[in-house]
Design a protein around this motif. Structure first.
Motif, mmCIF file in Angstrom:
data_model
loop_
_atom_site.group_PDB
_atom_site.id
_atom_site.type_symbol
_atom_site.label_atom_id
_atom_site.label_comp_id
_atom_site.label_asym_id
_atom_site.label_seq_id
_atom_site.Cartn_x
_atom_site.Cartn_y
_atom_site.Cartn_z
ATOM 1 N N VAL A 66 30.262 -77.369 -12.797
ATOM 2 C CA VAL A 66 29.827 -76.099 -13.394
ATOM 3 C C VAL A 66 28.926 -75.339 -12.415
ATOM 4 C CG1 VAL A 66 28.446 -75.067 -15.243
ATOM 5 C CG2 VAL A 66 30.050 -76.929 -15.753
ATOM 6 N N LEU A 67 27.997 -76.049 -11.771
ATOM 7 C CA LEU A 67 27.099 -75.394 -10.826
ATOM 8 C C LEU A 67 27.859 -74.863 -9.617
ATOM 9 C CD1 LEU A 67 24.235 -74.649 -10.000
ATOM 10 C CD2 LEU A 67 23.974 -76.936 -9.033
ATOM 11 N N ALA A 68 28.822 -75.620 -9.114
ATOM 12 C CA ALA A 68 29.618 -75.160 -7.980
ATOM 13 C C ALA A 68 30.419 -73.916 -8.343
ATOM 14 C CB ALA A 68 30.551 -76.277 -7.517
ATOM 15 N N ALA A 69 30.968 -73.888 -9.569
ATOM 16 C CA ALA A 69 31.716 -72.710 -10.012
ATOM 17 C C ALA A 69 30.811 -71.488 -10.107
ATOM 18 C CB ALA A 69 32.373 -72.999 -11.364
ATOM 19 N N ALA A 70 29.587 -71.692 -10.593
ATOM 20 C CA ALA A 70 28.644 -70.582 -10.700
ATOM 21 C C ALA A 70 28.265 -70.056 -9.320
ATOM 22 C CB ALA A 70 27.405 -71.027 -11.466
ATOM 23 N N LEU A 71 28.036 -70.938 -8.368
ATOM 24 C CA LEU A 71 27.701 -70.520 -7.015
ATOM 25 C C LEU A 71 28.863 -69.776 -6.359
ATOM 26 C CD1 LEU A 71 25.792 -73.683 -5.722
ATOM 27 C CD2 LEU A 71 24.816 -71.438 -6.248
ATOM 28 N N LEU A 72 30.083 -70.250 -6.619
ATOM 29 C CA LEU A 72 31.248 -69.560 -6.074
ATOM 30 C C LEU A 72 31.350 -68.146 -6.631
ATOM 31 C CD1 LEU A 72 33.867 -69.568 -4.429
ATOM 32 C CD2 LEU A 72 35.017 -70.571 -6.425
ATOM 33 N N ALA A 73 31.148 -68.008 -7.951
ATOM 34 C CA ALA A 73 31.211 -66.677 -8.564
ATOM 35 C C ALA A 73 30.126 -65.771 -7.988
ATOM 36 C CB ALA A 73 31.048 -66.804 -10.076
ATOM 37 N N TYR A 74 28.935 -66.338 -7.776
ATOM 38 C CA TYR A 74 27.847 -65.540 -7.210
ATOM 39 C C TYR A 74 28.179 -65.083 -5.799
ATOM 40 C CZ TYR A 74 23.271 -64.552 -5.143
ATOM 41 O OH TYR A 74 22.228 -63.954 -4.480
ATOM 42 N N ALA A 75 28.752 -65.970 -4.996
ATOM 43 C CA ALA A 75 29.102 -65.620 -3.617
ATOM 44 C C ALA A 75 30.162 -64.526 -3.581
ATOM 45 C CB ALA A 75 29.592 -66.867 -2.878
ATOM 46 N N VAL A 76 31.170 -64.646 -4.453
ATOM 47 C CA VAL A 76 32.241 -63.638 -4.481
ATOM 48 C C VAL A 76 31.694 -62.283 -4.902
ATOM 49 C CG1 VAL A 76 34.375 -62.967 -5.646
ATOM 50 C CG2 VAL A 76 34.060 -65.328 -4.870
ATOM 51 N N ILE A 77 30.857 -62.274 -5.947
ATOM 52 C CA ILE A 77 30.299 -61.002 -6.432
ATOM 53 C C ILE A 77 29.405 -60.364 -5.366
ATOM 54 C CG2 ILE A 77 28.726 -60.000 -8.134
ATOM 55 C CD1 ILE A 77 29.740 -62.060 -10.138
ATOM 56 N N SER A 78 28.613 -61.189 -4.680
ATOM 57 C CA SER A 78 27.746 -60.652 -3.629
ATOM 58 C C SER A 78 28.569 -60.074 -2.488
ATOM 59 C CB SER A 78 26.822 -61.769 -3.095
ATOM 60 O OG SER A 78 25.972 -62.246 -4.116
ATOM 61 N N LYS A 79 29.677 -60.700 -2.149
ATOM 62 C CA LYS A 79 30.536 -60.196 -1.082
ATOM 63 C C LYS A 79 31.151 -58.865 -1.449
ATOM 64 C CE LYS A 79 32.796 -60.606 2.836
ATOM 65 N NZ LYS A 79 32.091 -60.580 4.135
ATOM 66 N N ILE A 80 31.623 -58.765 -2.692
ATOM 67 C CA ILE A 80 32.240 -57.521 -3.142
ATOM 68 C C ILE A 80 31.210 -56.400 -3.182
ATOM 69 C CG2 ILE A 80 33.358 -56.387 -5.107
ATOM 70 C CD1 ILE A 80 34.677 -59.053 -5.756
ATOM 71 N N ALA A 81 29.980 -56.732 -3.600
ATOM 72 C CA ALA A 81 28.930 -55.723 -3.710
ATOM 73 C C ALA A 81 28.350 -55.340 -2.356
ATOM 74 C CB ALA A 81 27.817 -56.224 -4.627
ATOM 75 N N GLY A 82 28.787 -56.009 -1.314
ATOM 76 C CA GLY A 82 28.303 -55.688 0.025
ATOM 77 C C GLY A 82 26.948 -56.251 0.345
ATOM 78 N N ASN A 83 26.556 -57.284 -0.376
ATOM 79 C CA ASN A 83 25.271 -57.939 -0.120
ATOM 80 C C ASN A 83 25.523 -59.341 0.446
ATOM 81 O OD1 ASN A 83 23.838 -55.738 -1.222
ATOM 82 N ND2 ASN A 83 24.172 -56.558 -3.303
ATOM 83 N N PRO A 84 25.634 -59.447 1.743
ATOM 84 C CA PRO A 84 25.903 -60.773 2.321
ATOM 85 C C PRO A 84 24.766 -61.751 2.029
ATOM 86 C CG PRO A 84 25.208 -59.244 4.022
ATOM 87 C CD PRO A 84 25.392 -58.428 2.772
ATOM 88 N N ILE A 85 25.116 -63.001 1.844
ATOM 89 C CA ILE A 85 24.132 -64.052 1.560
ATOM 90 C C ILE A 85 23.404 -64.403 2.858
ATOM 91 C CG2 ILE A 85 23.819 -66.392 0.693
ATOM 92 C CD1 ILE A 85 26.370 -66.036 -0.890
ATOM 93 N N SER A 86 22.089 -64.249 2.829
ATOM 94 C CA SER A 86 21.319 -64.515 4.034
ATOM 95 C C SER A 86 20.985 -65.996 4.147
ATOM 96 C CB SER A 86 20.020 -63.688 4.016
ATOM 97 O OG SER A 86 19.268 -64.021 2.865
ATOM 98 N N GLY A 87 21.091 -66.514 5.363
ATOM 99 C CA GLY A 87 20.676 -67.893 5.616
ATOM 100 C C GLY A 87 21.666 -68.916 5.103
ATOM 101 N N TRP A 88 21.470 -70.122 5.576
ATOM 102 C CA TRP A 88 22.341 -71.214 5.138
ATOM 103 C C TRP A 88 21.536 -72.413 4.673
ATOM 104 C CZ3 TRP A 88 21.341 -75.531 8.057
ATOM 105 C CH2 TRP A 88 20.754 -75.323 9.305
ATOM 106 N N THR A 89 20.165 -72.286 4.672
ATOM 107 C CA THR A 89 19.320 -73.403 4.251
ATOM 108 C C THR A 89 19.622 -73.832 2.820
ATOM 109 O OG1 THR A 89 17.560 -72.604 5.699
ATOM 110 C CG2 THR A 89 16.955 -74.180 3.978
ATOM 111 N N SER A 90 19.739 -72.828 1.925
ATOM 112 C CA SER A 90 20.006 -73.165 0.527
ATOM 113 C C SER A 90 21.334 -73.894 0.386
ATOM 114 C CB SER A 90 20.003 -71.896 -0.329
ATOM 115 O OG SER A 90 20.980 -70.974 0.167
ATOM 116 N N THR A 91 22.320 -73.488 1.193
ATOM 117 C CA THR A 91 23.628 -74.146 1.132
ATOM 118 C C THR A 91 23.532 -75.604 1.558
ATOM 119 O OG1 THR A 91 24.708 -72.038 1.635
ATOM 120 C CG2 THR A 91 26.002 -74.046 1.931
ATOM 121 N N VAL A 92 22.805 -75.819 2.642
ATOM 122 C CA VAL A 92 22.643 -77.193 3.119
ATOM 123 C C VAL A 92 21.922 -78.055 2.076
ATOM 124 C CG1 VAL A 92 21.540 -78.617 4.870
ATOM 125 C CG2 VAL A 92 22.692 -76.501 5.535
ATOM 126 N N VAL A 93 20.892 -77.491 1.451
ATOM 127 C CA VAL A 93 20.148 -78.237 0.432
ATOM 128 C C VAL A 93 21.054 -78.610 -0.728
ATOM 129 C CG1 VAL A 93 18.297 -78.087 -1.275
ATOM 130 C CG2 VAL A 93 17.921 -77.274 1.049
#
Length: 337
Positions: free
Chosen positions: A241-268
Motif C-alpha cells: 500500500v505504501l509503495a503504491a501511494a509513493l508511486l502515485a505521488y511520484a507520477v502526480i508530481s511529474k505531471i505537475a512539473g514538480n520534480p522530486i528533489s534528492g534521493w535520500t528519502s528514496t534510499v531510506v
C-alpha cells in the motif's frame, strides 16, 4: 502403594541452596500424611550437586535422583521429571526457594477440594524481584496473552500442581522444545490457583540470565502462536500500500512539473523495506527451523542414572508397587519435550 504426590525438582548447580531446600521441603511433605516421592532431576550439574543428592538419598527414603547425561535446559529437566514421576498428583518446583515449599499442602488441598486438574502457584507479591525482572515478566505475559494465550495466568511460572491425567496428556505431546507454562493452559483442563509471596533466592546465583530469558521468549512465541507469521503478512500488505501511494505521488508530481528533489528519502525507504523483508525471512526461518528439528526427532535429554531403578527391589521407596517403566534410561533417548 503408589505415591499420592510426586514433587519434581529440576536442579542445575544448586550446591549452595540444596541443603536449605531439603531442610524446608522434607518437613512439609512428611506433614501431609500421604505417601510421596521427590524426583530430583540433576540437569548435568558441574558442581557438588550430584554428591549432595547422593548423600541425601541415603538419609531420605522418598528421595529419587534422576541424573541427565548433559545439561539439557530447565524445561527439558522438568519434562524428564514428569515422564518418570509416579504420583497421583505431580508438583513442579525450583530449588532456589523463591517459590515456598510450604504452599504445596495448600495446593494439594485446593486441587482435591475443587477437583481441579491444575493448581497454579501465582505470584501475588513480587516486591523481592528487581524492577527490570518485574517489567520484563509483565511484558512477557502480556505478549503471550495478546498473541492467543488468553488462558495464560499472569505471574504463574513453573510452580504448579497437576493431576495424573494432566501429566499423562503432557507426556503424550510430540511437541519439541515445549514451554510448559504455555502448553498446560491450552489443554483446557479444570484449574485453580493459590497465591503466594515470591521470596529472594536463598543461595547461589540465578540460572536464568538475560540470554536464556530471551531464548525462552523466542521459543514461547514461535512454539505457541502463528501470530508472527501473520505479522509478516501484514508487513507485506502495508508495504504494498505504501509503495503504491509513493508511486502515485511520484507520477502526480511529474505531471505537475514538480520534480522530486534528492534521493535520500528514496534510499531510506528502500533500506526500511529491506529490513522488513529480512525480519519476515527471519520469522519464517524460525518456524522452518522448528519444523526441521521436529522432523529430526532428536530427544531433548538423556537419562544417565535413576536411583529408583538402580536400587535393589527391597530398598526401593515403594516396595508394593512395581516401578513404572521409565521413558528414558541410561544411554536411551528420552521423549521429546
Amino acid at each position: 502403594m503408589t505415591p499420592h504426590i510426586s514433587v519434581v525438582v529440576p536442579m542445575y548447580n544448586e550446591q549452595d541452596v540444596l541443603p536449605l531446600f531439603v531442610q524446608r521441603l522434607r518437613p512439609v511433605l512428611d506433614g501431609l500424611g500421604v505417601a510421596y516421592e521427590v524426583v530430583a532431576v540433576d540437569d548435568g550439574s558441574a558442581d557438588q550437586t550430584p554428591v549432595l543428592l547422593q548423600r541425601f538419598l541415603r538419609e531420605w527414603p522418598q528421595l529419587r535422583v534422576v541424573r541427565l547425561r548433559a545439561n539439557s535446559g530447565h524445561q527439558a529437566a522438568i519434562s524428564a521429571g514428569l515422564s518418570n514421576a509416579r504420583g497421583d498428583w505431580i508438583a513442579t518446583i525450583d530449588a532456589d526457594l523463591q517459590d515456598p515449599p510450604e504452599v504445596l499442602g495448600e495446593m494439594l488441598t485446593v486441587g482435591e477440594a475443587q477437583q481441579a486438574d491444575v493448581v497454579y502457584g501465582v505470584r501475588t507479591d513480587r516486591s523481592t524481584d528487581s524492577t527490570f525482572k518485574r517489567t520484563t515478566a509483565r511484558g512477557f505475559y502480556t505478549l503471550m496473552r495478546a498473541i492467543g494465550g488468553s488462558g495464560l495466568r499472569m505471574d504463574a511460572g513453573d510452580f504448579r500442581l497437576m493431576s495424573r491425567a494432566t501429566v499423562d496428556a503432557v507426556n503424550a505431546l510430540p511437541e519439541h522444545h515445549r514451554v510448559l507454562r504455555l502448553v498446560i493452559p491450552t489443554l483446557g483442563f479444570p484449574e485453580a490457583e493459590v497465591g503466594y509471596r515470591r521470596d529472594h533466592r536463598a543461595a547461589g546465583t540465578s540460572k536464568y540470565p538475560l540470554h536464556k530469558m530471551l531464548k525462552l521468549t523466542l521459543d514461547s512465541v514461535t512454539g505457541f502462536s502463528l501470530a508472527p507469521l501473520r505479522l509478516a503478512t501484514w508487513f507485506g500488505m502495508g508495504g504494498f500500500v505504501l509503495a503504491a501511494a509513493l508511486l502515485a505521488y511520484a507520477v502526480i508530481s511529474k505531471i505537475a512539473g514538480n520534480p522530486i528533489s534528492g534521493w535520500t528519502s528514496t534510499v531510506v525507504i528502500v533500506a526500511g523495506f529491506a529490513a522488513l523483508q529480512l525480519l519476515c525471512l527471519g520469522i519464517l526461518g524460525e518456524y522452518v527451523g522448528r519444523i526441521y528439528a521436529t522432523q529430526q526427532a532428536r530427544p531433548t535429554y538423556y537419562v544417565a542414572y535413576d536411583s529408583l531403578l538402580a536400587a535393589p527391589p527391597e530398598r526401593r521407596p515403594v516396595a508394593d508397587e512395581p516401578a513404572a517403566p521409565a521413558r528414558a534410561t541410561a544411554d536411551v533417548p528420552g521423549p521429546r519435550g
